[in-house]
Design an enzyme around this catalytic site. Structure first.
Site, PDB file in Angstrom:
ATOM      1  N   GLU A 329       5.451  -7.699   8.298  1.00  0.00           N
ATOM      2  CA  GLU A 329       6.408  -7.769   9.403  1.00  0.00           C
ATOM      3  C   GLU A 329       5.772  -8.499  10.581  1.00  0.00           C
ATOM      4  O   GLU A 329       4.683  -8.112  11.028  1.00  0.00           O
ATOM      5  CB  GLU A 329       6.828  -6.376   9.867  1.00  0.00           C
ATOM      6  CG  GLU A 329       7.683  -5.607   8.904  1.00  0.00           C
ATOM      7  CD  GLU A 329       8.190  -4.308   9.510  1.00  0.00           C
ATOM      8  OE1 GLU A 329       9.289  -3.883   9.132  1.00  0.00           O
ATOM      9  OE2 GLU A 329       7.494  -3.718  10.370  1.00  0.00           O
ATOM     10  N   CYS A 330       6.430  -9.523  11.067  1.00  0.00           N
ATOM     11  CA  CYS A 330       6.014 -10.247  12.264  1.00  0.00           C
ATOM     12  C   CYS A 330       4.558 -10.696  12.149  1.00  0.00           C
ATOM     13  O   CYS A 330       4.251 -11.615  11.406  1.00  0.00           O
ATOM     14  CB  CYS A 330       6.268  -9.414  13.513  1.00  0.00           C
ATOM     15  SG  CYS A 330       6.374 -10.409  15.030  1.00  0.00           S
TER      16      CYS A 330
END
Length: 439
Positions: A329-330
């Site tokens: 994520e990210c």
């Protein structure tokens, strides 16, 4: 089931000092012997760690845009056993998604209304006197159905200044719960995504203790306790925290990877999943017997050189991806890519499990809620699943050659370019997952 009474600590805008007030209030009430349950309104993954440090109890996000009634109820139920619940708002009290009603869907006001919590407004009165009362009166009357407990005046310049501000508040019928003199040393250090992480603060416990002493001197704590009200009265049968995407989850956890929502990890644990933490910055590979490797967001752009040199970590990721899923994520997504370009323009090789190339040299803020309909599976969710999350980063995509993971739109339904990527068993997104759509 009955929940303890609570309050929402909010403000007219960001930068007014509400986080400092929140931390001092949590610690002061805990010092007085109360069991305090902290919450954060909105999609902030840094503040909850500060809340926990202040009162010793895990803090959870409440997000009325991303979460359905069941999940809000399940998270609200974390207040069971506490004497009082204190929530910290995000941005301004009424700031939320455009076009979703007068108060803005996802606003701190909406969270407070759903929980029945009165609002304590932290008002920065620097540069004004009686005029501050007009601001407070507008916030108190903007939503007549929202309970309004009063204001805490912040950054008061002098006793005379305080008298003038109080005169205005008295004339407007606004209760003053405290007045904090201006002190520059009470500001928390920040970086590009907000506050520095709690674990990085050089002397966090001492700082929070000073905040508590400051509030105890200048704020009516008894009046604040008496103003608390509301709390969810029922716990719907459908209420539950998110289920885990695997049984044994290797979770990256260090200064480069720490942005995981507390309600997600708690849901995984309570459903019986085993969390296996490891540190990429310490060149630790994920556990060999893990079913899934999960890289949360964080600050890989500040540690790109160390990650590029972490050969055992990168080899472990590659080995795992040969037979089992990996998701990022990210910041975790960036670390799974081919390369990351730092602020000085230097290119660093990342894991190479995806073709993604990102640049922190070419910075542009990407911020907002996201709704994603999966085109390929990601751990815990099949194709076609609709997910809700939030994106906040400054890095720019230079190359994204892999298949898109999802069709992603913002809160107003406009498509965004950050679709995520998938290659074999490896997937990644720039948004942080909060909940399944409608959960």
């Amino acid at each position: 089931m009955n929940m303890p009474p609570g309050l929402m600590i909010s403000a007219p805008a960001s930068g007014t000092g509400k986080t400092t007030v929140m931390l001092g209030l949590l610690r002061a009430l805990a010092e007085d012997g109360l069991v305090v349950q902290p919450f954060k309104s909105g999609p902030d993954y840094i503040d909850p760690a500060f809340h926990r440090a202040a009162c010793g109890r895990a803090s959870y996000n409440l997000d009325s845009w991303a979460m359905g009634e069941g999940l809000l109820a399940a998270i609200g139920a974390e207040a069971q056993g506490a004497d009082i619940a204190i929530a910290e708002g995000s941005m301004g009290l009424y700031d939320g998604v455009a076009g979703a009603g007068a108060t803005g869907h996802g606003s701190s006001a909406e969270t407070a209304r759903r929980m029945g919590w009165p609002v304590v407004l932290v008002v920065d009165v620097s540069g004004q006197a009686q005029s501050a009362a007009a601001t407070a009166l507008g916030f108190a009357r903007y939503a007549p159905d929202l309970p309004f407990a009063g204001v805490i005046l912040n950054r008061v310049a002098s006793p005379r200044h305080e008298r003038l501000v109080r005169l205005g508040m008295e004339a407007a019928g606004i209760r003053v719960l405290g007045a904090l003199p201006r002190r520059g040393d009470l500001k928390l250090p920040e970086r590009h995504l907000g506050l520095v992480q709690a674990v990085e603060h050089p002397d966090l416990d001492r700082a929070i203790a000073e905040y508590a002493a400051f509030l105890r001197t200048h704020v009516d704590l008894a009046a604040i306790r008496d103003a608390a009200a509301g709390g969810l009265k029922t716990h719907p049968a459908a209420a539950r925290l998110p289920l885990p995407p695997a049984q044994r989850i290797a979770l990256a956890q260090d200064a480069a990877f720490s942005f995981a929502y507390p309600h997600m990890l708690e849901g995984w644990r309570r459903a019986g999943a085993e969390i296996l933490p490891f540190s990429p910055l310490a060149d630790e590979p994920p556990a060999r017997d893990a079913d899934l490797v999960w890289l949360p967001g964080g600050y890989p752009e500040l540690h790109a050189g160390a990650l590029a040199a972490a050969t055992r970590f990168r080899a472990g990721l590659v080995r795992h991806a040969e037979t089992r899923p990996v998701h990022g994520e990210c910041g975790g997504y960036m670390a799974l890519g081919a390369a990351l370009i730092d602020k000085d323009g230097q290119r660093h090789a990342m894991a190479g499990l995806l073709g993604l190339v990102t640049s922190y040299e070419k910075r542009r803020m990407h911020l907002g809620y996201r709704r994603a309909v999966l085109q390929s599976p990601m751990p815990g969710h099949p194709p076609g699943a609709a997910l809700r999350g939030h994106e906040f980063h400054y890095s720019t995509i230079l190359e994204q050659p892999d298949a898109p993971l999802a069709r992603v739109t913002d809160a107003e339904g406009a498509e965004v370019a950050e679709t995520g990527s998938v290659r074999g068993r490896v997937s990644g997104t720039f948004f942080h997952l909060i909940a399944e759509d409608g959960a």
